[in-house]
Design an enzyme around this catalytic site. Structure first.
Site, PDB file in Angstrom:
ATOM      1  N   SER A  76      -1.501  -3.906   5.074  1.00 61.92           N
ATOM      2  CA  SER A  76      -1.758  -4.784   6.209  1.00 61.92           C
ATOM      3  C   SER A  76      -0.627  -4.731   7.232  1.00 61.92           C
ATOM      4  O   SER A  76       0.496  -4.328   6.928  1.00 61.92           O
ATOM      5  CB  SER A  76      -1.931  -6.227   5.720  1.00 61.92           C
ATOM      6  OG  SER A  76      -0.732  -6.690   5.100  1.00 61.92           O
ATOM      7  N   LEU A  90     -17.306   3.822  -2.297  1.00 64.35           N
ATOM      8  CA  LEU A  90     -18.470   2.977  -2.544  1.00 64.35           C
ATOM      9  C   LEU A  90     -18.408   2.321  -3.912  1.00 64.35           C
ATOM     10  O   LEU A  90     -19.388   2.269  -4.654  1.00 64.35           O
ATOM     11  CB  LEU A  90     -19.745   3.821  -2.420  1.00 64.35           C
ATOM     12  CG  LEU A  90     -19.976   4.453  -1.041  1.00 64.35           C
ATOM     13  CD1 LEU A  90     -21.048   5.521  -1.112  1.00 64.35           C
ATOM     14  CD2 LEU A  90     -20.342   3.377  -0.025  1.00 64.35           C
ATOM     15  N   THR A 114      -7.175  -0.142 -16.282  1.00 61.76           N
ATOM     16  CA  THR A 114      -5.933  -0.868 -16.534  1.00 61.76           C
ATOM     17  C   THR A 114      -6.041  -2.288 -15.991  1.00 61.76           C
ATOM     18  O   THR A 114      -6.674  -2.518 -14.959  1.00 61.76           O
ATOM     19  CB  THR A 114      -4.736  -0.166 -15.885  1.00 61.76           C
ATOM     20  OG1 THR A 114      -4.937  -0.105 -14.467  1.00 61.76           O
ATOM     21  CG2 THR A 114      -4.577   1.245 -16.424  1.00 61.76           C
ATOM     22  N   GLU A 143       6.340 -12.763  -1.370  1.00 62.02           N
ATOM     23  CA  GLU A 143       6.094 -12.663  -2.802  1.00 62.02           C
ATOM     24  C   GLU A 143       4.610 -12.920  -3.046  1.00 62.02           C
ATOM     25  O   GLU A 143       4.011 -13.790  -2.415  1.00 62.02           O
ATOM     26  CB  GLU A 143       6.920 -13.686  -3.582  1.00 62.02           C
ATOM     27  CG  GLU A 143       8.409 -13.397  -3.575  1.00 62.02           C
ATOM     28  CD  GLU A 143       9.184 -14.440  -4.370  1.00 62.02           C
ATOM     29  OE1 GLU A 143       9.733 -14.111  -5.429  1.00 62.02           O
ATOM     30  OE2 GLU A 143       9.222 -15.598  -3.910  1.00 62.02           O
ATOM     31  N   ASP A 157      -5.247   2.330  -3.512  1.00 65.12           N
ATOM     32  CA  ASP A 157      -3.942   2.987  -3.358  1.00 65.12           C
ATOM     33  C   ASP A 157      -3.833   4.194  -4.283  1.00 65.12           C
ATOM     34  O   ASP A 157      -3.273   5.232  -3.907  1.00 65.12           O
ATOM     35  CB  ASP A 157      -2.816   2.010  -3.680  1.00 65.12           C
ATOM     36  CG  ASP A 157      -2.710   0.874  -2.664  1.00 65.12           C
ATOM     37  OD1 ASP A 157      -3.216   1.037  -1.542  1.00 65.12           O
ATOM     38  OD2 ASP A 157      -2.134  -0.172  -3.014  1.00 65.12           O
ATOM     39  N   GLY A 174       0.785  -1.229   0.000  1.00 63.79           N
ATOM     40  CA  GLY A 174       0.000   0.000   0.000  1.00 63.79           C
ATOM     41  C   GLY A 174       0.814   1.275   0.000  1.00 63.79           C
ATOM     42  O   GLY A 174       0.675   2.131  -0.873  1.00 63.79           O
ATOM     43  N   GLY A 175       1.691   1.446   0.994  1.00 63.68           N
ATOM     44  CA  GLY A 175       2.447   2.687   1.103  1.00 63.68           C
ATOM     45  C   GLY A 175       3.409   2.902  -0.048  1.00 63.68           C
ATOM     46  O   GLY A 175       3.600   4.039  -0.507  1.00 63.68           O
TER      47      GLY A 175
END
Length: 323
Positions: A149, A234, A300, A100, A267, A49-50
């Protein structure tokens, strides 16, 4: 006026990824239950995520530093790929191997499957090093984004500790996570919280299908002190952005093509929203670019990055209703 898209605008943003992954993307024509499935390697990229948020902030012309864990041979490869990509990052070494993940794309049906293990187990000392590093970096930037996470081994209140450290450093925390770690962080209080429909339902214990249910959740988050800004997405409908000034419904614009995948949309939205806030935009305007960017991400396949020009073009088509 938004400055997204102008190179090197605004102060740097720090992102934290405690559980990154090396994403291996393979494609097959059609999955078969008998015999071998011959696959082609489509891409190998760093995910989490980050890290994704930092990557996309830079693509919007902002500046970001990604703080992340890295362990074993996979961690070494992850660091090398980030260096090659030109992402400013700081790795915290851990004992166990970085995970991975496999993204499997079925070209005949345009379906994609994201298969992700839980990740390495972190020791308390490794979590502490991440906190210490984050606190040092947060003092020099206005926003810290915690996304993704929490790996096994760390306590459920770890992101709550992150929230305290970020606040004490004088920065603002943008949170995008799930599970018990989410509840603990909200109990501590954050600047901005972004959740999708699944996460919203886990907090409310009931279905969140539209703006009315999202409004009730966001209002609770604001009045309880859990967040100063609450953004509930949403799906294809759009998102609700709530501040102390009121609630704004933002509707997803018509897509200029067939939606292929929603992987990475969250993200992408957080990156656009954060880039706009760092550039001085107000939360609703920032959220509007976030909704447009999430829509662009849906055009994409698998986890491939969205087209920045498409996201900026869709921004003007995001309709809003305030109340």
């Amino acid at each position: 006026m938004s400055t997204a898209g102008t190179p090197d605008t605004g102060p740097a943003v720090v992102t934290l990824t405690m559980n990154p992954a090396l994403d291996l993307c393979w494609e097959v024509e059609r999955l078969q239950g008998i015999g071998k499935n011959r696959a082609r390697v489509r891409s190998v990229a760093v995910g989490g995520g980050g890290i994704n948020v930092a990557r996309h902030i830079v693509r919007f012309g902002g500046r970001a530093t990604a703080v992340h864990t890295a362990g074993g041979e996979v961690g070494l490869r992850l660091n090398r790929l980030l260096d090659e990509e030109g992402i400013d990052h700081v790795a915290v070494d851990i004992d166990d191997d970085t995970r991975e993940a496999l993204v499997l794309v079925e070209t005949a049906t345009h379906r994609s499957y994201h298969i992700v293990p839980s990740g390495p187990t972190l020791h308390e000392r490794e979590g502490r090093r991440c906190l210490e590093l984050l606190e040092r970096l947060a003092g020099a930037c206005p926003y810290v984004v915690v996304s993704g996470s929490l790996p096994p081994g760390l306590p459920d209140d770890y992101y709550a500790a992150v929230a305290r450290h970020v606040r004490e450093a004088g920065s603002r925390l943008i949170l995008d996570t799930s599970g018990p770690a989410l509840r603990a962080a909200l109990a501590e209080g954050v600047f901005l919280f972004r959740c999708n429909r699944t996460e919203a339902e886990s907090l409310t214990g009931r279905a969140v299908s539209g703006f009315d249910e999202a409004r009730a959740l966001n209002e609770h988050l604001l009045t309880s002190g859990s967040a100063e800004i609450a953004v509930t997405t949403l799906g294809a409908l759009g998102a609700l952005c709530s501040t102390r000034h009121g609630h704004t419904e933002l509707y997803t614009p018509p897509l200029p093509g067939e939606p292929l995948s929603d992987a990475g949309a969250g993200d992408s939205m957080v990156a656009a929203l954060t880039a706009e806030l760092a550039a001085g935009e107000d939360p609703v305007a920032a959220c509007a670019l976030g909704v447009a960017t999430a829509a662009a991400a849906m055009l994409t396949p698998s986890t491939e990055p969205f087209d920045v020009d498409v996201a900026l073009a869709l921004r003007s088509q995001v309709k809003t209703t305030s109340g």
